[in-house]
Design an enzyme around this catalytic site. Structure first.
Site, mmCIF file in Angstrom:
data_model
loop_
_atom_site.group_PDB
_atom_site.id
_atom_site.type_symbol
_atom_site.label_atom_id
_atom_site.label_comp_id
_atom_site.label_asym_id
_atom_site.label_seq_id
_atom_site.Cartn_x
_atom_site.Cartn_y
_atom_site.Cartn_z
ATOM 1 C CG ASP A 483 20.076 25.821 -1.212
ATOM 2 O OD1 ASP A 483 21.223 26.272 -1.335
ATOM 3 O OD2 ASP A 483 19.792 24.609 -1.372
ATOM 4 C CD GLU A 486 24.402 29.805 -5.075
ATOM 5 O OE1 GLU A 486 23.569 29.214 -5.772
ATOM 6 O OE2 GLU A 486 24.473 29.709 -3.851
ATOM 7 C CG ASP A 564 26.130 21.722 -1.015
ATOM 8 O OD1 ASP A 564 25.445 22.184 -0.083
ATOM 9 O OD2 ASP A 564 25.686 21.533 -2.156
HETATM 10 C C1 NOJ Z 1 22.010 22.657 -1.913
HETATM 11 C C2 NOJ Z 1 22.273 23.139 -0.515
HETATM 12 O O1 NOJ Z 1 23.564 23.645 -0.399
HETATM 13 C C3 NOJ Z 1 21.999 22.003 0.458
HETATM 14 O O2 NOJ Z 1 22.253 22.459 1.759
HETATM 15 C C4 NOJ Z 1 20.589 21.543 0.303
HETATM 16 O O3 NOJ Z 1 20.352 20.456 1.156
HETATM 17 C C5 NOJ Z 1 20.340 21.098 -1.139
HETATM 18 N N1 NOJ Z 1 20.661 22.184 -2.028
HETATM 19 C C6 NOJ Z 1 18.901 20.665 -1.370
HETATM 20 O O4 NOJ Z 1 18.040 21.697 -1.143
#
Ligand code: NOJ
Length: 907
Positions: A483, A486, A564
């Site tokens: 995660d 970027e 998200d």
């Molecule tokens: C951002 C991610 O997009 C999300 O899916 C994740 O739960 C959170 N970070 C925490 O790791």
């Protein structure tokens, strides 16, 4: 450090606190007008300054070279145009003499294609231009002004610089008269020093006579890209700059976590594609009129443009795959259902959730642990009070045939007692700031450094961290989630790294920003490959690593998800064009968080999301830390039953989905397809983005609004369609028909002409399905014909690359269904045999054939024949038993591995 964490969590939670707060988000991110390189090029006509020097034009078999002059600046550029045998031409433009501008490293693409060239013939030459021909493609190069027109089979496909918007900013010494923004730019307190000054490029690409262009993910917007310029729905260009956009908005041009600079244009008779192999920040404008005009502005690098001239959607994607590679064949378990949340709290929680699936008889394959499982966000460690026995926990989950995933983010907590931090620090593995010391940014753990994964040495070191002896508490059943790659930097400009940070080879972050994610993903996947080669030295273990950031080439590494999203109907709806776009740009293994990450979905949204999500190539439920628990059985028995039916539907379809992944793996074809891709002549389908095809044989119409009792389904012409629940043929009335829906499902149809393999026995996971027999659905077209395939291998290792796979072609014609070996040029022959059989064959659309028919089965190996009754019956085992829309062959015991024929004859 507390402040840092608070800031991070605050940013992530903001979406919850301020649902739909457009103003806040827009202020956080830069627009073209606030970005020097974009604003100084957007709509600025300087293309006429560029001319080809006629005497410089040289043609050498497959390559034309020429000097391109910027008259105004008296600067020269080198232009190289090469025809390649894999269905594309490549245009390179760089400074002459070279000043060492950044080029995307060759390991982002695959190799082999560079040397497979195609001859170029000079058709004519005049004082002002040259006309070249390669295969079906004509290239008309005009010298003054410099323009290039591409046509395919006589149909105009692409024009470069016809709107006079081409530009190439050469390197220059700093001058006092230089405008602001050339050598320095400040955004929200962050100053970007630009030691190399301005070096942007503008590409002016017109698609003549087209009305629709697609691609350039990632953003939450329409499939057919809306205009961005002039009097347009979006006044802002599409942006390609990988960013951590917390709670993104749907219907917006801004770029999200990943970038693929690929665009497809389609009109009746022709599909063309372009790929700009450039990893810097980019903006793309779309203007619509008689043609689609596009302007692409990149901050740095070179012009490295691929034009795919294969003429059809599948051919364009196959050519792009020759350059950027195909989708890695996933492990079968990873195509099952994934249950994730931020966070499953502790080992007892894991056990309860795992047990919940069995108690409610809902299949699933993978349980995920988010950042809270670690010791203070030190990835590859465990919070020992919450997860004291991680190995036992994983073994327990694995004893029921399931896997686990842990999250591993690229920011490394700056803590000298943390082994990852100190080893990487002493080896000099971190990205540097502009002064040359280790970059120190904020993310979940507080002060963090970032592994410089653009270096092969660092990736190699990183890969070694994943062996079970290095990653304490891990087992061979554990896979990884990358995660925030970027990369996300909470206190950086636009929540990412400074552009003047420095990477391996003294490369500025500005140049390779969009590559950080794919390189991190690659290093992690290499780690799992390494682990797999230790666990199974002969066959290895295919890695499974989910990534949020991506670029061209990510498909070779693993899946991505769309980040998200929110528990809103609009986000459910936009997930379809988002995933279709990813499929059209070579990255089909993708999914959206089912249920929506932010917020709390109600039972109806949850139901509809599962009913759609079962068709996502990557199928995972996930939820934010602050949301209410939402495991599939928490919405009451009726909802549980509907979600159970949906997820079981996914498992039943896995043979078809896995077979589609094989095609993605060999030829780059998407799993989910827009209707135009399958029906390229039907112009009214070019902008359709709610309905989609799963491969070429199933049509899905999601329900994207609450309290929906009817939906309008468009049935592409030229095909018969059969309701996938009942088997009933769709009456050939109008193209668009109003269909009644209830909460039990969404409209899904088989396309006449297809054979779709299924596995219908409800099981707890993919592992439990392994020995199960298959069902074939044979949906006849108007001629009473159908065809399809089934691909089978061990579902987990690389043995398939040595030919240990089974691939069958099914053909139904003249009342005969045959199974023969599928042969594909350039792919080693399949040698695997399995004891599995086909236990049912279900025929749809046979003329009044419900009674008085039987099936004569001939064994293709021994020639022996036997007869089995055919009877009217239900389409699937899950369908109502009294349903009689199909003609069913029960227990024919057809071997999957061998040739056979089933002939339908009258009794
Ligand atoms: C951002 C991610 O997009 C999300 O899916 C994740 O739960 C959170 N970070 C925490 O790791």
């Amino acid at each position: 450090m507390r402040r840092a964490i608070a800031l991070g969590v605050g940013l992530a939670l903001l979406g919850l606190l301020l649902p739909g707060s457009l103003a806040f988000k827009e202020n956080e991110f830069k627009k073209c007008a606030q970005t020097s390189f974009c604003s100084r090029n957007r709509n600025v006509q300087q293309g006429a300054n560029f001319e080809i020097v006629p005497a410089s034009v040289t043609l050498n078999t497959a390559t034309l070279t020429a000097t391109l002059m910027n008259k105004q600046a008296s600067k020269h550029l080198q232009l190289t145009l090469t025809a390649h045998a894999d269905g594309f031409v490549r245009l390179l433009i760089d400074e002459l003499p070279s000043v060492g501008r950044y080029q995307v490293p060759s390991d982002i693409l695959v190799s082999g294609w560079e040397t497979r060239k195609a001859a170029i013939k000079e058709e004519s030459r005049s004082a002002n231009g040259v006309v070249l021909v390669t295969g079906d493609t004509k290239l008309e190069l005009n010298y003054a002004p410099f323009t290039l027109a591409v046509s395919v089979k006589g149909v105009p496909a692409l024009q470069l610089n016809s709107r006079n918007l081409f530009n190439f900013e050469h390197r220059r010494p700093k001058q006092d008269s230089d405008p602001a923004g050339y050598w320095e730019e400040t955004w929200m307190g962050h100053t970007d020093t630009k030691p190399k000054g301005p070096e942007a490029m503008s590409l002016d690409l017109v698609f003549p006579g087209f009305s629709h262009v697609y691609g350039i993910p990632e953003r939450a917007t329409s499939l057919s890209l809306k205009a961005t310029n002039g009097n347009a729905p979006y006044g802002e260009p599409y942006r390609l700059y990988n960013l951590d956009v917390f709670e993104y908005l749907d219907d917006h041009p801004f770029g999200l976590y990943g970038s693929i600079p690929v665009m497809l244009a389609h009109k009746k008779g022709l599909t063309v594609g372009v790929y700009w192999n450039n990893a810097a920040e980019m903006f793309v404008d779309v203007v619509k009129g008689r043609d689609v005009g596009t302007q692409w502005i990149a901050e740095s690098g070179v012009v490295d443009l691929f034009v795919f001239t294969g003429a059809t959607g599948p051919a364009v994607l196959a050519s792009y795959a020759k350059v950027a590679g195909t989708t890695a064949l996933p492990q079968l378990f990873s195509l099952g259902y994934h249950q994730c949340r931020w966070n499953y709290k502790d080992e007892a929680d894991v056990k309860a959730v795992d047990g919940g699936f069995d108690a409610h008889e809902i299949p699933y394959d993978v349980l995920w642990l988010d950042i809270e499982h670690t010791n203070g966000k030190r990835y590859l460690t465990w919070d020992s009070s919450l997860f004291p026995n991680p190995v036992a926990m994983q073994e327990d989950v694995a004893s029921r045939g399931r896997k686990m995933v842990t999250i591993v983010d690229p920011h490394v907590k700056r803590d000298s007692s943390y082994y990852i931090f100190s080893e990487a620090e002493s080896a000099g593995h971190y990205v540097k700031n502009k002064h040359g010391s280790d970059f120190d940014g904020w993310c979940w753990p507080g002060q963090s450094s970032y592994l410089d994964v653009t270096s092969p040495v660092v990736r190699n070191w990183w890969a070694q961290q994943f062996t079970t002896d290095k990653y304490q508490g891990s087992t061979k059943h554990l896979y990884i989630w990358n995660d925030m790659n970027e990369p996300s930097v909470f206190n950086g400009p636009e929540i990412t790294m400074h552009k003047d940070n420095l990477h391996y080879g003294n490369v500025e972050h500005r140049d390779n920003h969009n590559l950080f994610g794919v390189y991190y993903h690659m290093g992690t996947a290499d780690g799992l490959k390494l682990r797999g080669s230790q666990v199974d030295p002969e066959n290895g273990d295919r890695p499974f690593v989910l990534s949020r950031a991506f670029f061209s080439g990510t498909q070779r590494v693993g899946p991505i998800w769309t980040g998200d999203n929110a528990a809103q109907w609009s986000h459910l709806k936009v997930s379809v064009p988002m995933l279709l776009t990813l499929g059209l740009t070579g990255l089909p293994y993708s999914g959206a968080d089912v249920g929506g990450f932010f917020g709390n979905p109600d039972a109806e949204l949850m139901t509809r999301w599962y009913q759609l999500g079962i068709y996502y190539p990557f199928f995972r439920g996930h939820a934010h830390l602050e949301t209410q628990r939402r495991e599939p059985w928490l919405f009451g028995p009726d909802v549980t039953a509907r979600i159970r039916a949906a997820i079981r539907g996914r498992y039943a379809l896995l043979p078809h989905i896995y077979t589609l992944f094989r095609a993605a793996n060999t030829t780059g074809q998407p799993i989910l397809r827009p209707l135009w891709f399958e029906f390229p002549e039907q112009e009214d389908l070019y902008a359709e983005e709610e309905e989609f095809m799963v491969g070429s044989s199933m049509l899905v119409k999601p329900v994207t609004a609450p309290s929906t009792f009817t939906v309008d389904v468009t049935f592409p012409q030229g095909s018969r369609w059969y309701d996938a629940t009942t088997g009933a043929p769709v009456p050939p009335k109008t193209k668009t028909q109003r269909v009644e829906v209830n909460l039990n499902g969404i409209p899904v149809y088989y396309r006449g002409g297809s054979v779709v393999p299924r596995r219908e026995r409800p099981r707890r996971s993919t592992a439990a399905q392994l020995a199960d027999p298959y069902t074939l659905v044979v949906a006849a077209d108007d001629k009473g014909e159908a065809e399809g395939q089934l691909y089978v291998d061990d579902g987990r290792s690389f043995a398939f690359q040595r030919g240990l796979y089974l691939h069958r072609d099914f053909k139904f014609s003249g009342n005969k269904l045959t199974s023969t070996k599928h042969v594909e040029p350039g792919v080693p022959d399949g040698t695997l045999t399995v004891p599995t059989t086909i236990e049912r064959v279900v025929f749809l659309g046979l003329p009044a054939a419900k009674k008085g028919y039987k099936a004569v089965i001939s064994d293709g190996v021994s020639g022996a024949k036997h007869t089995v009754a055919l009877e009217a019956g239900p389409l699937s085992m899950a369908a109502a038993p009294d349903s009689t829309q199909a003609l069913v062959l029960r227990k024919p015991d057809l071997p999957v591995s061998h040739d056979w024929t089933v002939e339908i004859v009258q009794v």
